[in-house]
Design a protein around this motif. Structure first.
Motif, PDB file in Angstrom:
ATOM      1  N   GLU A  43      26.890  20.340  33.934  1.00  0.00           N
ATOM      2  CA  GLU A  43      26.007  21.365  33.371  1.00  0.00           C
ATOM      3  C   GLU A  43      26.825  22.611  33.029  1.00  0.00           C
ATOM      4  OE1 GLU A  43      23.079  24.078  35.673  1.00  0.00           O
ATOM      5  OE2 GLU A  43      21.890  22.323  35.039  1.00  0.00           O
ATOM      6  N   GLN A  44      26.518  23.222  31.891  1.00  0.00           N
ATOM      7  CA  GLN A  44      27.248  24.425  31.495  1.00  0.00           C
ATOM      8  C   GLN A  44      26.293  25.487  30.967  1.00  0.00           C
ATOM      9  OE1 GLN A  44      30.331  22.380  28.944  1.00  0.00           O
ATOM     10  NE2 GLN A  44      31.603  23.960  29.884  1.00  0.00           N
ATOM     11  N   HIS A  45      26.637  26.740  31.247  1.00  0.00           N
ATOM     12  CA  HIS A  45      25.867  27.875  30.736  1.00  0.00           C
ATOM     13  C   HIS A  45      26.582  28.434  29.510  1.00  0.00           C
ATOM     14  CE1 HIS A  45      23.131  31.279  30.798  1.00  0.00           C
ATOM     15  NE2 HIS A  45      24.188  32.061  30.601  1.00  0.00           N
ATOM     16  N   ILE A  46      25.851  28.574  28.422  1.00  0.00           N
ATOM     17  CA  ILE A  46      26.404  29.110  27.174  1.00  0.00           C
ATOM     18  C   ILE A  46      25.832  30.508  26.965  1.00  0.00           C
ATOM     19  CG2 ILE A  46      26.534  28.787  24.670  1.00  0.00           C
ATOM     20  CD1 ILE A  46      26.131  25.761  25.214  1.00  0.00           C
ATOM     21  N   ASP A  47      26.696  31.508  26.863  1.00  0.00           N
ATOM     22  CA  ASP A  47      26.242  32.892  26.716  1.00  0.00           C
ATOM     23  C   ASP A  47      25.594  33.139  25.361  1.00  0.00           C
ATOM     24  OD1 ASP A  47      27.058  33.649  29.251  1.00  0.00           O
ATOM     25  OD2 ASP A  47      29.095  34.102  28.583  1.00  0.00           O
ATOM     26  N   LYS A  48      26.154  32.554  24.316  1.00  0.00           N
ATOM     27  CA  LYS A  48      25.566  32.718  22.984  1.00  0.00           C
ATOM     28  C   LYS A  48      26.186  31.698  22.033  1.00  0.00           C
ATOM     29  CE  LYS A  48      28.869  36.138  21.248  1.00  0.00           C
ATOM     30  NZ  LYS A  48      29.058  37.419  20.533  1.00  0.00           N
ATOM     31  N   PRO A  85      24.355  17.772  31.602  1.00  0.00           N
ATOM     32  CA  PRO A  85      25.296  16.679  31.327  1.00  0.00           C
ATOM     33  C   PRO A  85      24.711  15.694  30.317  1.00  0.00           C
ATOM     34  CG  PRO A  85      25.075  17.064  33.686  1.00  0.00           C
ATOM     35  CD  PRO A  85      23.997  17.866  33.024  1.00  0.00           C
ATOM     36  N   ASN A  86      25.483  15.441  29.264  1.00  0.00           N
ATOM     37  CA  ASN A  86      25.108  14.484  28.215  1.00  0.00           C
ATOM     38  C   ASN A  86      23.808  14.856  27.485  1.00  0.00           C
ATOM     39  OD1 ASN A  86      27.353  12.776  28.893  1.00  0.00           O
ATOM     40  ND2 ASN A  86      26.153  12.055  30.654  1.00  0.00           N
ATOM     41  N   GLU A  87      23.319  16.086  27.670  1.00  0.00           N
ATOM     42  CA  GLU A  87      22.107  16.529  26.987  1.00  0.00           C
ATOM     43  C   GLU A  87      22.449  16.967  25.556  1.00  0.00           C
ATOM     44  OE1 GLU A  87      18.562  19.923  27.453  1.00  0.00           O
ATOM     45  OE2 GLU A  87      20.344  19.985  28.741  1.00  0.00           O
ATOM     46  N   THR A  88      21.499  16.824  24.647  1.00  0.00           N
ATOM     47  CA  THR A  88      21.683  17.275  23.266  1.00  0.00           C
ATOM     48  C   THR A  88      20.597  18.298  22.926  1.00  0.00           C
ATOM     49  OG1 THR A  88      22.653  15.182  22.548  1.00  0.00           O
ATOM     50  CG2 THR A  88      21.748  16.600  20.839  1.00  0.00           C
TER      51      THR A  88
END
Length: 253
Positions: A43-48, A85-88
């Motif tokens: 899982e990753q957090h994307i700021d923008k 994970p592996n999410e689109t």
């Protein structure tokens, strides 16, 4: 913990792919598409997520030429989000191309660069090249020049003198050569720079007169054979544009 560490250095992390509704646009047209993000192994957090419209131009320093990048516009696609994970995730976007976006003729290239801002990770990016057609008013000028016997010879983005700079540090120059018609033998070349707006086009014409006789050769040697002309027109002038352009060139050639 090990997977998170790998993700932070760009291994097994999220990827991005920008898909455009089409690849060809005119100056001032609306660009639409989607940004598709695919999660990695953690899982990753994307700021923008943002888009940058980018081109290159030639800058000259001490008789040496360098290619520089210039950002024409930026568009925020999304604020912060989390990708599993592996999410689109698919996020739509739309923005309007600036009128001063270079036309992709000659060496001029324009691309859309998509970036994911992920803290402590390599910034995943995607680059999509666009084909930029002239604004309809610029297309009308190109057709008028063709009718007068001019052939488009060269197109290039170059750093502009300070008094010519508007929003950007460069201008796109269109160089024409007289191949037939009344100006063949009278002009060496005709150069045009277009400043397009909602109301019309302001054009800077550089008329390079052909040297005739000793005085003409002397003027050419001293760069006095070139005349700058400010030429403006709008939608109501299209029918008479070839004649208006011919009159402007005749006046100074």
């Amino acid at each position: 913990m090990f997977k998170k560490l790998l993700s932070s250095i760009g291994i097994g992390s999220a990827t991005v792919d920008t898909k455009l509704a089409k690849a060809q646009y005119a100056q001032g047209e609306t660009v639409e598409g989607v940004v598709e993000i695919r999660g990695g192994s953690v899982e990753q957090h994307i700021d923008k997520i943002d888009l940058a419209l980018v081109t290159t131009y030639i800058r000259e320093v001490d008789d040496h030429k360098f290619e520089e990048k210039a950002v024409l516009a930026r568009h925020k696609v999304s604020d912060s989000l989390t990708i599993g994970p592996n999410e689109t995730k698919t996020i739509p976007f739309r923005f309007t191309l600036p009128y001063d976006t270079p036309v992709t003729l000659g060496s001029s290239k324009v691309w859309l660069q998509t970036g994911l801002d992920i803290q402590m990770a390599l910034d995943p990016q995607d680059r999509d090249y666009l084909t930029i057609e002239p604004h309809p008013l610029v297309t009308a000028f190109l057709e008028a020049a063709r009718q007068l016997g001019f052939r488009l010879h060269h197109v290039q983005c170059e750093q502009a003198p300070r008094h010519w700079q508007r929003r950007l540090p460069f201008v796109q120059e269109f160089e024409f050569r007289p191949a037939s018609g009344a100006f063949r033998g009278r002009l060496d070349e005709l150069e045009a720079i277009f400043f397009v707006s909602e109301h019309g086009v302001e054009t800077i014409l550089e008329i390079d007169r052909k040297a005739r006789g000793f005085a003409g050769l002397l003027a050419e040697a001293l760069d006095m054979d070139e005349t700058l002309v400010r030429f403006t027109y709008g939608p109501n002038d299209l029918a008479s544009l070839p004649q208006l352009l011919a009159n402007a060139i005749h006046r100074y050639s």
